[in-house]
Design an enzyme around this catalytic site. Sequence first.
Site, short mmCIF file in Angstrom:
data_model
loop_
_atom_site.label_atom_id
_atom_site.label_comp_id
_atom_site.label_asym_id
_atom_site.label_seq_id
_atom_site.Cartn_x
_atom_site.Cartn_y
_atom_site.Cartn_z
N HIS A 124 15.25 4.51 -2.85
CA HIS A 124 13.79 4.56 -3.09
C HIS A 124 13.22 5.78 -2.36
O HIS A 124 12.48 6.57 -2.94
CB HIS A 124 13.17 3.26 -2.59
CG HIS A 124 11.69 3.19 -2.70
ND1 HIS A 124 11.02 3.17 -3.90
CD2 HIS A 124 10.72 3.12 -1.74
CE1 HIS A 124 9.71 3.09 -3.67
NE2 HIS A 124 9.51 3.07 -2.37
N ASP B 248 11.15 -1.50 0.12
CA ASP B 248 11.09 -1.32 -1.33
C ASP B 248 12.47 -1.03 -1.92
O ASP B 248 12.59 -0.33 -2.92
CB ASP B 248 10.14 -0.17 -1.70
CG ASP B 248 8.69 -0.51 -1.43
OD1 ASP B 248 8.37 -1.66 -1.11
OD2 ASP B 248 7.86 0.41 -1.56
N HIS C 10 6.92 -6.31 -1.76
CA HIS C 10 5.97 -6.44 -2.88
C HIS C 10 6.20 -7.71 -3.67
O HIS C 10 7.34 -8.16 -3.83
CB HIS C 10 6.10 -5.24 -3.84
CG HIS C 10 5.61 -3.95 -3.28
ND1 HIS C 10 4.30 -3.55 -3.34
CD2 HIS C 10 6.27 -2.97 -2.62
CE1 HIS C 10 4.16 -2.37 -2.76
NE2 HIS C 10 5.34 -1.99 -2.31
N ASP D 6 1.71 2.65 1.87
CA ASP D 6 1.45 1.21 1.87
C ASP D 6 2.33 0.47 2.89
O ASP D 6 2.14 -0.72 3.12
CB ASP D 6 1.60 0.60 0.46
CG ASP D 6 2.97 0.81 -0.14
OD1 ASP D 6 3.51 1.94 -0.05
OD2 ASP D 6 3.51 -0.15 -0.72
N HIS D 7 3.25 1.19 3.53
CA HIS D 7 4.12 0.59 4.55
C HIS D 7 3.78 1.08 5.96
O HIS D 7 4.09 0.41 6.94
CB HIS D 7 5.58 0.88 4.22
CG HIS D 7 5.99 0.31 2.90
ND1 HIS D 7 6.81 -0.78 2.77
CD2 HIS D 7 5.63 0.66 1.63
CE1 HIS D 7 6.95 -1.08 1.48
NE2 HIS D 7 6.25 -0.21 0.78
N HIS E 11 10.29 2.60 5.59
CA HIS E 11 10.24 3.93 4.97
C HIS E 11 8.82 4.48 5.04
O HIS E 11 7.90 3.78 5.46
CB HIS E 11 10.78 3.92 3.54
CG HIS E 11 9.94 3.18 2.54
ND1 HIS E 11 9.77 1.81 2.57
CD2 HIS E 11 9.20 3.61 1.47
CE1 HIS E 11 8.99 1.43 1.57
NE2 HIS E 11 8.62 2.51 0.89
N HIS F 30 6.35 5.52 3.01
CA HIS F 30 5.23 5.41 2.06
C HIS F 30 4.00 4.78 2.70
O HIS F 30 4.10 3.89 3.55
CB HIS F 30 5.65 4.61 0.82
CG HIS F 30 6.55 5.40 -0.09
ND1 HIS F 30 7.38 4.83 -1.02
CD2 HIS F 30 6.73 6.74 -0.21
CE1 HIS F 30 8.04 5.77 -1.68
NE2 HIS F 30 7.66 6.95 -1.20
FE FE Z 1 5.78 -0.10 -1.24
ZN ZN Z 2 7.71 2.53 -1.13
#
Ligand code: FE
Ligand code: ZN
Length: 273
Positions: free
Chosen positions: A128, A145, A183, A74-75, A70, A72
């Site tokens: 998410h 996530d 995570h 941090d990905h 996805h 985001h």
């Molecule tokens: Fe994340």
């Molecule tokens: Zn995420």
Amino acid sequence: MHPEPSPTPTPPPTLMVTCVPAFDDNYLWLIHGDGAAAHHVAAVDPGDADAINAVLDAHHLTLDAILVTHHHGDHVGGVTALASRYHVPVYGPANEDIPARSIAVQGGDTVALPTLGLSFQVIDVPGHTAGHVAYVGHHALFCGDTLFSGGCGRLFEGTPAQMLHSLAHLAALAPETRVYCAHEYTAANLKFALAVEPGNRALAAYAGEVAALRARRLPTIPTTIGRERAINPFLRSRLATVRDTAARHAGRAPADDADAFGQLREWKNEFRG
Ligand code: FE
Ligand code: ZN
């Protein structure tokens, strides 16, 4: 007399997974087959290019592909740098903006990684984010996530009904499927899970294992689908005990299964263990 050896079929490759910790609590995953091609790897959700490069360089690995669940940061934060350094295909969800994506995927697609000897099925898991996908194959699930150990992702773009449906799809995978989520949230998730199901003995036992692992700063991931079915309240929101506890907290009876799931997710949002 020497009997002819019967031809042995090539066994299916075993999936090997390397955990690359990043930021505060992210796990980036490097995956590869075993045997001769084991130095060819793919990166799943490489949020941090430096963290990936350090492992590739230290172990003389060749990055052949990037898989994204996805959009985001941090990905996807490391995707552009890695893709331009290694000139590799970037697989990502068709319905999201993914930097440097070269191959758009959606539920039902197959991601074949021939140099690794591996292939994965794509599952749509909105909730998410709206276009979130997961990759499943070789008895492993890379779910970003969506599903965490003892918990699930926050509903940033999707509805409770969507997330409930996505999690039901993941819960229906074989119980031995290893779950590589993105995570390390397990310990905090289990505080909430124990508030929801104080009488769940499998959960209490697992909480003890998790506390011991985290005391030594070891990852609790991968978990398995079978374990999550036994301990994760978000896979158990149709059970009367879970449903009634969430309804009591919300102060009203849920209208339907999605509403019951939504009550549980809302409770977790405000839960301070
Ligand atoms: Fe994340
Ligand atoms: Zn995420």
